[in-house]
Write a protein that holds these residues in place. Structure first.
Motif: not given
Length: 424
Positions: A16-36
């Motif tokens: 559950y770490l990526p589902i709960i803990a990483l979810a609010p910070a997922i933008g840290y790993f993806v391109s800023p221009g990536l849509g929802p």
């Protein structure tokens, strides 16, 4: 039993770490221009990678547990899981590595799934073989509480971190380093568990008294064992399919696009529901020891199909208008759909003879998650005929029918001799 409970807790904590803990910070790993939609695909790949790795781990460590021992397989699996989780906690983000950052994260989650798939493959058969026959139900329920308590623990740790540090934007404290804290905790828990097994847990006497099987995977898919495997596989497909709308889709349904709760309210409601679920796990397993596993599973599947489906529909249609009912219905839904899982550590291990028990338990449990993991696609297809928020009820109903079919096609197991060469 303590070792198996700790193993299950650490396993689900990492899941559950990526589902709960990483979810609010997922933008840290993806391109800023990536849509929802792109962000959703990345998040889905991270979660799916772990699930895909679990059957591989079950095959590798199931064979190891059936040939060289349950204890050794568990120690190796948890040490590997800890090392991989620690590597994830140290990963740089998109601004440092670009697309390679998320590729590395998905790859590490795949490896983590392999090792985590080996944890319960060795630890749970060891615990069930050591349990007194009259207490296998109780031990099974206690072991399974590791699932809801791990979910609650990750949620509480994440919530506390979000309350004390900024979380908006890729440069926020939580996005840069806050999410790493639960991952480091998960890694340390894995190492501590491996050390605990090394120092405090003895090898299963049942396994030690049985001649090691040098070809457990071959024997698992031969004759009577293959029949047992198919029966448990059908049962577990039903359990996994009915679980997805509750464990994965329910938080979204309760959120702003459904019932209308804030993210903090959703987290608190789910934590309460999963803490109560821990008691339901034990109660369900103890009840199965009194009335029989088969009779319990048949009754639980029937209740899940009728009451569980009705509760989910009431949430999607009435929850926004009756907030107190939304809370009560969420708790009841979690208990009815997920509570029967408390029986599974005992039931599945009771279905297989010692020579293939770890392989049978691990593979039947893990392979069955593959098809249900595509639940989002099933819901998308169903949304062409019905409101999307109602589609989870269909998956619960279909899953309950599969559980019912699996239970009816198998024998009663609560009194089986775990030392016997055949388990019905």
């Amino acid at each position: 039993m303590i070792g198996a409970w700790l193993g299950f807790f650490v396993d689900l904590f990492d899941i559950y770490l990526p589902i709960i803990a990483l979810a609010p910070a997922i933008g840290y790993f993806v391109s800023p221009g990536l849509g929802p939609e792109g962000v959703a695909i990345v998040s889905g790949c991270i979660f799916a990678a772990t699930l895909i790795g679990r059957p591989v781990g079950a095959a590798i460590f199931g064979r190891m547990a059936d040939t060289v021992g349950r204890k050794r397989a568990t120690i190796v699996a948890m040490t590997g899981a800890g090392a991989v989780t620690l590597c994830m906690a140290l990963l740089p983000g998109y601004q440092q590595l670009g697309l390679a950052s998320v590729v590395l994260f998905v790859t590490l989650r795949l490896l983590a799934g392999v090792f985590l798939g080996g944890e319960y493959t060795g630890a749970n058969p060891l615990a069930m073989e050591a349990a007194p026959p009259a207490k296998r139900g109780l031990y099974s329920g206690i072991i399974n509480t590791g699932f809801p308590l791990a979910y609650a623990a990750v949620s509480v740790i994440t919530l506390l971190l979000l309350l004390v540090m900024p979380s908006q934007g890729v440069d926020s404290d939580y996005a840069v380093w806050g999410w790493r804290v639960p991952f480091v905790i998960g890694a340390l828990l894995s190492f501590a568990l491996a050390l605990y097994f090394h120092r405090s847990v003895s090898e299963s006497e049942v396994f030690a008294e049985t001649k090691p099987n040098r070809a457990p995977l071959r024997d698992l898919f031969a004759r009577d064992n293959a029949r047992r495997f198919v029966q448990v596989f059908i049962l577990m497909n039903g359990f996994w399919l009915s679980l997805q709308p509750v464990a994965a889709s329910l938080p979204q349904l309760l959120g702003k696009d459904g019932v209308g709760m804030t993210s903090v309210q959703v987290t608190l409601v789910m934590v309460v529901a999963y803490l109560l679920l821990a008691g339901a796990d034990v109660g369900a397993a103890v009840l199965s020891q009194r009335i029989g596993r088969r009779r319990f599973l048949v009754a639980a599947a029937s209740i899940m199909a009728v009451v569980g489906t009705a509760l989910f529909l009431s949430l999607s249609r009435l929850g926004a208008d009756v907030p107190m009912w939304a809370v009560a219905a969420t708790v009841l839904l979690v208990i009815i759909v997920v509570g029967p899982w408390g029986v599974l550590p005992a039931y599945i291990n009771e279905r297989f003879p010692t020579s293939v028990r770890a392989s049978g338990y691990g593979l039947a449990y893990s392979l069955a998650v593959v098809a249900p993991s595509f639940y989002a696609f099933y819901q998308a297809g169903l949304s062409a005929f019905m409101p999307f928020n109602d589609t989870g009820a269909v998956l619960i109903a279909i899953g309950a029918v599969l559980v019912l079919c699996g239970a009816l096609s198998g024998p009663e197991t609560r009194n089986v001799d775990m030392r016997s060469s055949g388990n019905g």
